[in-house]
Design a protein around this motif. Structure first.
Motif, PDB file in Angstrom:
ATOM      1  N   PRO A   1       0.861  -1.184   0.000  1.00 39.76           N
ATOM      2  CA  PRO A   1       0.000   0.000   0.000  1.00 39.76           C
ATOM      3  C   PRO A   1       0.900   1.238   0.000  1.00 39.76           C
ATOM      4  CG  PRO A   1      -0.587  -1.547   1.760  1.00 39.76           C
ATOM      5  CD  PRO A   1       0.773  -1.916   1.261  1.00 39.76           C
ATOM      6  N   LEU A   2       0.645   2.166  -0.868  1.00 43.05           N
ATOM      7  CA  LEU A   2       1.524   3.328  -1.015  1.00 43.05           C
ATOM      8  C   LEU A   2       1.222   4.396   0.028  1.00 43.05           C
ATOM      9  CD1 LEU A   2       1.677   3.514  -4.902  1.00 43.05           C
ATOM     10  CD2 LEU A   2       3.536   2.879  -3.335  1.00 43.05           C
ATOM     11  N   TYR A   3       1.245   3.965   1.293  1.00 43.51           N
ATOM     12  CA  TYR A   3       1.088   4.859   2.435  1.00 43.51           C
ATOM     13  C   TYR A   3       2.359   4.735   3.281  1.00 43.51           C
ATOM     14  CZ  TYR A   3      -3.772   3.786   1.127  1.00 43.51           C
ATOM     15  OH  TYR A   3      -4.930   3.560   0.435  1.00 43.51           O
ATOM     16  N   PRO A   4       3.275   5.686   3.182  1.00 42.96           N
ATOM     17  CA  PRO A   4       4.528   5.559   3.942  1.00 42.96           C
ATOM     18  C   PRO A   4       4.310   5.430   5.445  1.00 42.96           C
ATOM     19  CG  PRO A   4       4.724   7.263   2.264  1.00 42.96           C
ATOM     20  CD  PRO A   4       3.271   6.879   2.316  1.00 42.96           C
ATOM     21  N   GLN A   5       3.349   6.184   5.979  1.00 41.88           N
ATOM     22  CA  GLN A   5       3.060   6.145   7.402  1.00 41.88           C
ATOM     23  C   GLN A   5       1.840   5.252   7.657  1.00 41.88           C
ATOM     24  OE1 GLN A   5       3.201   9.131   5.614  1.00 41.88           O
ATOM     25  NE2 GLN A   5       5.374   9.456   6.064  1.00 41.88           N
ATOM     26  N   TYR A   6       1.969   4.307   8.582  1.00 38.28           N
ATOM     27  CA  TYR A   6       0.849   3.406   8.884  1.00 38.28           C
ATOM     28  C   TYR A   6      -0.316   4.178   9.498  1.00 38.28           C
ATOM     29  CZ  TYR A   6      -2.083  -0.048  11.123  1.00 38.28           C
ATOM     30  OH  TYR A   6      -3.175  -0.788  11.501  1.00 38.28           O
ATOM     31  N   CYS A   7      -1.521   3.822   9.056  1.00 34.78           N
ATOM     32  CA  CYS A   7      -2.741   4.349   9.656  1.00 34.78           C
ATOM     33  C   CYS A   7      -3.806   3.268   9.510  1.00 34.78           C
ATOM     34  CB  CYS A   7      -3.174   5.631   8.950  1.00 34.78           C
ATOM     35  SG  CYS A   7      -4.690   6.358   9.626  1.00 34.78           S
ATOM     36  N   ALA A   8      -4.601   3.077  10.533  1.00 33.87           N
ATOM     37  CA  ALA A   8      -5.629   2.041  10.481  1.00 33.87           C
ATOM     38  C   ALA A   8      -6.617   2.285   9.348  1.00 33.87           C
ATOM     39  CB  ALA A   8      -6.372   1.956  11.810  1.00 33.87           C
ATOM     40  N   SER A   9      -6.902   3.541   9.044  1.00 35.71           N
ATOM     41  CA  SER A   9      -7.902   3.846   8.021  1.00 35.71           C
ATOM     42  C   SER A   9      -7.364   3.717   6.602  1.00 35.71           C
ATOM     43  CB  SER A   9      -8.462   5.263   8.231  1.00 35.71           C
ATOM     44  OG  SER A   9      -7.429   6.221   8.218  1.00 35.71           O
ATOM     45  N   THR A  10      -6.061   3.470   6.452  1.00 36.07           N
ATOM     46  CA  THR A  10      -5.490   3.273   5.121  1.00 36.07           C
ATOM     47  C   THR A  10      -4.832   1.892   5.014  1.00 36.07           C
ATOM     48  OG1 THR A  10      -3.470   4.441   5.842  1.00 36.07           O
ATOM     49  CG2 THR A  10      -5.136   5.720   4.660  1.00 36.07           C
ATOM     50  N   SER A  11      -3.734   1.697   5.722  1.00 35.15           N
ATOM     51  CA  SER A  11      -2.994   0.440   5.642  1.00 35.15           C
ATOM     52  C   SER A  11      -3.843  -0.745   6.097  1.00 35.15           C
ATOM     53  CB  SER A  11      -1.718   0.520   6.496  1.00 35.15           C
ATOM     54  OG  SER A  11      -0.971   1.668   6.182  1.00 35.15           O
ATOM     55  N   ALA A  12      -4.459  -0.618   7.279  1.00 32.39           N
ATOM     56  CA  ALA A  12      -5.255  -1.726   7.808  1.00 32.39           C
ATOM     57  C   ALA A  12      -6.493  -1.978   6.958  1.00 32.39           C
ATOM     58  CB  ALA A  12      -5.657  -1.440   9.253  1.00 32.39           C
TER      59      ALA A  12
ATOM     60  N   SER B   1       3.363  -2.778   5.825  1.00 30.85           N
ATOM     61  CA  SER B   1       2.400  -1.911   6.510  1.00 30.85           C
ATOM     62  C   SER B   1       2.851  -0.463   6.602  1.00 30.85           C
ATOM     63  CB  SER B   1       2.112  -2.449   7.920  1.00 30.85           C
ATOM     64  OG  SER B   1       3.302  -2.466   8.692  1.00 30.85           O
ATOM     65  N   HIS B   2       4.160  -0.203   6.465  1.00 25.50           N
ATOM     66  CA  HIS B   2       4.658   1.183   6.499  1.00 25.50           C
ATOM     67  C   HIS B   2       6.115   1.217   6.075  1.00 25.50           C
ATOM     68  CE1 HIS B   2       6.043   0.660  10.984  1.00 25.50           C
ATOM     69  NE2 HIS B   2       6.406  -0.332  10.220  1.00 25.50           N
ATOM     70  N   TYR B   3       6.579   2.409   5.691  1.00 30.92           N
ATOM     71  CA  TYR B   3       7.989   2.599   5.343  1.00 30.92           C
ATOM     72  C   TYR B   3       8.395   4.045   5.605  1.00 30.92           C
ATOM     73  CZ  TYR B   3       5.764   3.964   0.846  1.00 30.92           C
ATOM     74  OH  TYR B   3       4.964   4.532  -0.126  1.00 30.92           O
ATOM     75  N   HIS B   4       7.852   4.595   6.678  1.00 32.56           N
ATOM     76  CA  HIS B   4       8.012   6.016   6.982  1.00 32.56           C
ATOM     77  C   HIS B   4       9.453   6.429   7.256  1.00 32.56           C
ATOM     78  CE1 HIS B   4       7.880   4.021  10.847  1.00 32.56           C
ATOM     79  NE2 HIS B   4       8.400   5.085  11.403  1.00 32.56           N
ATOM     80  N   ASP B   5      10.300   5.468   7.686  1.00 27.89           N
ATOM     81  CA  ASP B   5      11.685   5.794   7.998  1.00 27.89           C
ATOM     82  C   ASP B   5      12.672   5.014   7.126  1.00 27.89           C
ATOM     83  OD1 ASP B   5      11.161   3.311   9.042  1.00 27.89           O
ATOM     84  OD2 ASP B   5      11.866   3.769  11.077  1.00 27.89           O
ATOM     85  N   PHE B   6      12.197   4.498   6.011  1.00 31.05           N
ATOM     86  CA  PHE B   6      13.051   3.743   5.095  1.00 31.05           C
ATOM     87  C   PHE B   6      14.015   4.713   4.414  1.00 31.05           C
ATOM     88  CE2 PHE B   6      13.564   1.412   0.923  1.00 31.05           C
ATOM     89  CZ  PHE B   6      14.320   0.365   1.450  1.00 31.05           C
ATOM     90  N   GLY B   7      15.309   4.447   4.529  1.00 31.00           N
ATOM     91  CA  GLY B   7      16.325   5.381   4.061  1.00 31.00           C
ATOM     92  C   GLY B   7      16.163   5.873   2.634  1.00 31.00           C
ATOM     93  N   PRO B   8      15.984   4.979   1.647  1.00 31.87           N
ATOM     94  CA  PRO B   8      15.831   5.432   0.260  1.00 31.87           C
ATOM     95  C   PRO B   8      14.584   6.303   0.041  1.00 31.87           C
ATOM     96  CG  PRO B   8      16.518   3.144   0.313  1.00 31.87           C
ATOM     97  CD  PRO B   8      16.201   3.519   1.737  1.00 31.87           C
ATOM     98  N   TYR B   9      13.530   6.072   0.819  1.00 27.31           N
ATOM     99  CA  TYR B   9      12.330   6.923   0.718  1.00 27.31           C
ATOM    100  C   TYR B   9      12.649   8.335   1.214  1.00 27.31           C
ATOM    101  CZ  TYR B   9       8.166   8.950   3.010  1.00 27.31           C
ATOM    102  OH  TYR B   9       7.199   9.801   3.491  1.00 27.31           O
ATOM    103  N   ILE B  10      13.328   8.451   2.340  1.00 30.13           N
ATOM    104  CA  ILE B  10      13.720   9.759   2.855  1.00 30.13           C
ATOM    105  C   ILE B  10      14.632  10.458   1.850  1.00 30.13           C
ATOM    106  CG2 ILE B  10      14.929  10.975   4.700  1.00 30.13           C
ATOM    107  CD1 ILE B  10      12.272   9.781   5.582  1.00 30.13           C
ATOM    108  N   GLU B  11      15.539   9.697   1.257  1.00 27.28           N
ATOM    109  CA  GLU B  11      16.465  10.268   0.270  1.00 27.28           C
ATOM    110  C   GLU B  11      15.712  10.782  -0.958  1.00 27.28           C
ATOM    111  OE1 GLU B  11      19.870  11.627  -1.505  1.00 27.28           O
ATOM    112  OE2 GLU B  11      19.571  10.976   0.573  1.00 27.28           O
TER     113      GLU B  11
END
Length: 359
Positions: A142-153, A176-186
């Protein structure tokens, strides 16, 4: 019940890895009729609206679906293109770019499809497309970097509904999330730096995330914390001070208190305080859509400029940019783990064994 199968399945086919990329969804057309259908599906999801069902049914069917579709249709008309909904075609572009990357690196070992949680193409359509191609291992992103019950779940809920009806289930992994994944931040940092190279910096960088009710945070949803971690990592990567970056929340709905500070109120206050230039980025949106193009690009621009601000710039979402696709590709490969290294049984051997047993 009759369970779903794969009509094109052959016992001798080579097993494959499937990647299903999903996003929120979009109406089929920018019309009141299409918006009513879309909003009914979206707002009927108990993950999205946590109000007792009988009460919400009356509000939704008695008020909202009789008033909001026309207003929303007008907003969608302002962002609709020859390719249709921006969210739809950006997600399609992302899936196609990922498919091309996997083909270049791994041949025909990985199949990629995309789907929408609400609207078309649906999650069941995406799963069926992959199963028909012989997928026996399914990775859902799911293309939601930050987990949220109303999106990811909610995405997992819908996926589970589909799999519950299938005769054969693939091996399953879910990001379920990738909010702190290094390549995403980059990728986020490079996008902002490219904008700076062309336009220079503003006094403030505002990072606007989609809002959720504050009640969800108090009940344990980690979304608020993950948004702030993304902001902190991005700020540190850009080398900015804490006073140069603001984290805000947009798109609130209804009268309940949502996560603060609100994006619109923040921009009004900045203009009132004498800030003359701001740049907006939306790190929680993987693709440009109504909320970024119209709400951030037009509506909030008006609040800031009308309040005395002089320079307002929206930095586009990552969409199908090369750094974003590279980040998503690395994320997927990391989560595939041993799948890519596992050698599939030869097609001829599988076919021969199946035939010998009467298949």
């Amino acid at each position: 019940m009759a369970f779903k199968g794969s009509p094109q399945f052959k016992h001798g086919q080579s097993p494959k890895i499937g990647v299903l990329v999903t996003n929120l969804g979009t109406p089929d057309a920018p019309t009141p009729k299409a918006l009513r259908r879309y909003l009914k599906e979206f707002l009927s999801d108990p993950r999205v609206v946590e109000i007792p069902k009988p009460i919400w049914w009356l509000i939704l069917n008695g008020i909202i679906l009789n008033t909001r579709p026309k207003k929303s249709a007008h907003a969608y008309q302002s962002v609709w293109t020859e390719r249709g909904s921006p969210l739809l075609f950006h997600t399609q572009d992302q899936a196609q770019a990922l498919a091309a990357r996997f083909a270049a690196e791994h041949g025909d070992k990985v199949e990629v499809a995309f789907a929408m949680r609400y609207g078309n193409p649906g999650i069941s359509d995406g799963v069926q497309q992959l199963m028909d191609k012989g997928v026996d291992r399914l990775l859902v992103l799911p293309l939601y970097p930050q987990y949220c019950a109303s999106t990811s779940a909610s995405t997992l809920d819908k996926l589970s509904d589909d799999l519950r009806q299938r005769r054969w289930l693939p091996e399953l992994r879910f990001i379920s999330h990738y909010h702190d994944f290094g390549p995403y931040i980059e990728a986020l940092a490079q996008s902002i730096e490219q904008h700076w190279q062309s336009h220079g910096r503003a006094e403030k960088l505002v990072l606007s995330f989609h809002g959720i009710p504050k009640r969800n945070l108090l009940l344990g949803d980690p979304y608020f914390c993950e948004c702030h971690k993304t902001s902190r990592l991005l700020r540190e990567r850009l080398g900015l001070g804490e006073d140069e970056v603001l984290t805000t929340f947009q798109s609130r709905f209804g009268k309940a208190e949502w996560l603060k500070p609100y994006t619109d109120a923040t921009l009004k206050q900045l203009a009132k305080d004498g800030v003359k230039s701001v740049q907006l980025a939306c790190p929680g949106f993987s693709a440009d859509c109504l909320e970024t193009i119209e709400e951030i690009g037009v509506e909030n621009r008006g609040y800031f400029l009308e309040g005395g601000g002089e320079r307002y710039e929206y930095i586009a979402a990552l969409n199908a940019s090369e750094p974003h696709i590279d980040a998503l590709y690395q994320l997927l490969c990391t989560n595939m783990g041993d799948w890519l290294a596992r050698a599939p049984e030869a097609r001829s051997i599988g076919a021969a064994r199946a035939a010998a047993l009467g298949a």
